[in-house]
Design a protein around this motif. Structure first.
Motif, PDB file in Angstrom:
ATOM      1  N   ALA A 144      21.782  33.431   8.540  1.00  0.00           N
ATOM      2  CA  ALA A 144      21.281  33.676   7.193  1.00  0.00           C
ATOM      3  C   ALA A 144      21.467  32.440   6.318  1.00  0.00           C
ATOM      4  O   ALA A 144      22.442  31.714   6.439  1.00  0.00           O
ATOM      5  CB  ALA A 144      22.006  34.861   6.580  1.00  0.00           C
ATOM      6  N   MET A 145      20.501  32.236   5.446  1.00  0.00           N
ATOM      7  CA  MET A 145      20.544  31.111   4.524  1.00  0.00           C
ATOM      8  C   MET A 145      21.587  31.373   3.441  1.00  0.00           C
ATOM      9  O   MET A 145      21.734  32.490   2.961  1.00  0.00           O
ATOM     10  CB  MET A 145      19.166  30.932   3.895  1.00  0.00           C
ATOM     11  N   SER A 146      22.280  30.329   3.031  1.00  0.00           N
ATOM     12  CA  SER A 146      23.276  30.442   1.972  1.00  0.00           C
ATOM     13  C   SER A 146      22.591  30.515   0.607  1.00  0.00           C
ATOM     14  O   SER A 146      21.672  29.734   0.331  1.00  0.00           O
ATOM     15  CB  SER A 146      24.200  29.222   1.993  1.00  0.00           C
ATOM     16  N   PRO A 147      23.037  31.422  -0.266  1.00  0.00           N
ATOM     17  CA  PRO A 147      22.493  31.462  -1.629  1.00  0.00           C
ATOM     18  C   PRO A 147      22.702  30.142  -2.377  1.00  0.00           C
ATOM     19  O   PRO A 147      22.001  29.853  -3.325  1.00  0.00           O
ATOM     20  CB  PRO A 147      23.280  32.593  -2.301  1.00  0.00           C
ATOM     21  N   ARG A 148      23.663  29.322  -1.918  1.00  0.00           N
ATOM     22  CA  ARG A 148      23.883  28.014  -2.544  1.00  0.00           C
ATOM     23  C   ARG A 148      22.745  27.044  -2.242  1.00  0.00           C
ATOM     24  O   ARG A 148      22.670  25.992  -2.849  1.00  0.00           O
ATOM     25  CB  ARG A 148      25.212  27.431  -2.109  1.00  0.00           C
ATOM     26  N   ASN A 149      21.875  27.397  -1.304  1.00  0.00           N
ATOM     27  CA  ASN A 149      20.723  26.553  -0.982  1.00  0.00           C
ATOM     28  C   ASN A 149      19.460  27.076  -1.654  1.00  0.00           C
ATOM     29  O   ASN A 149      18.351  26.824  -1.185  1.00  0.00           O
ATOM     30  CB  ASN A 149      20.524  26.450   0.530  1.00  0.00           C
ATOM     31  N   VAL A 150      19.634  27.817  -2.735  1.00  0.00           N
ATOM     32  CA  VAL A 150      18.509  28.310  -3.537  1.00  0.00           C
ATOM     33  C   VAL A 150      18.654  27.706  -4.924  1.00  0.00           C
ATOM     34  O   VAL A 150      19.723  27.771  -5.523  1.00  0.00           O
ATOM     35  CB  VAL A 150      18.510  29.851  -3.624  1.00  0.00           C
ATOM     36  N   THR A 151      17.569  27.115  -5.426  1.00  0.00           N
ATOM     37  CA  THR A 151      17.635  26.461  -6.723  1.00  0.00           C
ATOM     38  C   THR A 151      16.333  26.632  -7.498  1.00  0.00           C
ATOM     39  O   THR A 151      15.270  26.778  -6.897  1.00  0.00           O
ATOM     40  CB  THR A 151      17.954  24.957  -6.572  1.00  0.00           C
ATOM     41  N   THR A 152      16.452  26.617  -8.810  1.00  0.00           N
ATOM     42  CA  THR A 152      15.258  26.635  -9.655  1.00  0.00           C
ATOM     43  C   THR A 152      14.667  25.239  -9.785  1.00  0.00           C
ATOM     44  O   THR A 152      13.537  25.084 -10.227  1.00  0.00           O
ATOM     45  CB  THR A 152      15.576  27.185 -11.060  1.00  0.00           C
ATOM     46  N   ALA A 153      15.418  24.239  -9.389  1.00  0.00           N
ATOM     47  CA  ALA A 153      14.927  22.856  -9.407  1.00  0.00           C
ATOM     48  C   ALA A 153      13.970  22.643  -8.232  1.00  0.00           C
ATOM     49  O   ALA A 153      13.832  23.497  -7.350  1.00  0.00           O
ATOM     50  CB  ALA A 153      16.104  21.884  -9.318  1.00  0.00           C
ATOM     51  N   GLN A 177      24.559  21.193   4.508  1.00  0.00           N
ATOM     52  CA  GLN A 177      23.917  22.496   4.584  1.00  0.00           C
ATOM     53  C   GLN A 177      24.276  23.415   3.426  1.00  0.00           C
ATOM     54  O   GLN A 177      23.586  24.336   3.132  1.00  0.00           O
ATOM     55  CB  GLN A 177      24.243  23.186   5.917  1.00  0.00           C
ATOM     56  N   ASP A 178      25.386  23.147   2.770  1.00  0.00           N
ATOM     57  CA  ASP A 178      25.791  23.939   1.623  1.00  0.00           C
ATOM     58  C   ASP A 178      26.231  23.000   0.521  1.00  0.00           C
ATOM     59  O   ASP A 178      26.796  21.954   0.786  1.00  0.00           O
ATOM     60  CB  ASP A 178      26.942  24.892   1.957  1.00  0.00           C
TER      61      ASP A 178
END
Length: 120
Positions: free
Chosen positions: A2-11, A112-113
């Protein structure tokens, strides 16, 4: 994995990473209605002013569910990050609201994070 939520950005970039592949738009959509009981409870809260917690909780749950669905969609297409993430909401009909969470699924190289943020 699963992808880490820390790799989600509004930028449109993820610091410390290089986008190697654009996998397209991913989204999660939830349509919710207010219940009669919820409307009555919220109506009572409006009499006293301030935050209408019943509606706040409904909105938070809808956004959380839409976000989770977007993350699942990103995992399905093989992404390890999402850039340009946004929320949108529209009233479909009286008392029925659509919440959309969307962004661009990408594959990135680099750390990765993102590093943990310490609270001082």
């Amino acid at each position: 994995m699963a992808m880490s939520p820390r790799n989600v950005t509004t930028a449109f970039e993820l610091p410390g990473h290089r986008v190697t592949r654009n996998l397209g738009i991913v989204r999660g959509i939830v349509v919710r209605s207010r219940s009669l009981v919820g409307n009555i409870g919220a109506g009572l809260q409006t009499l006293f002013g301030g935050n209408i917690t019943l509606y706040t909780e409904l909105c938070e749950k809808a956004r959380s569910d839409a976000y989770r669905l977007m993350m699942e969609h990103a995992n399905d297409v093989g992404a390890n990050a999402i850039i340009g993430m946004r929320y949108d909401a529209n009233e479909v009909t009286s008392g029925v609201t659509e919440v959309l969470c969307y962004g661009t699924a990408v594959q990135v190289e680099g750390k990765q994070d993102l590093p943990e943020v310490s609270e001082a």
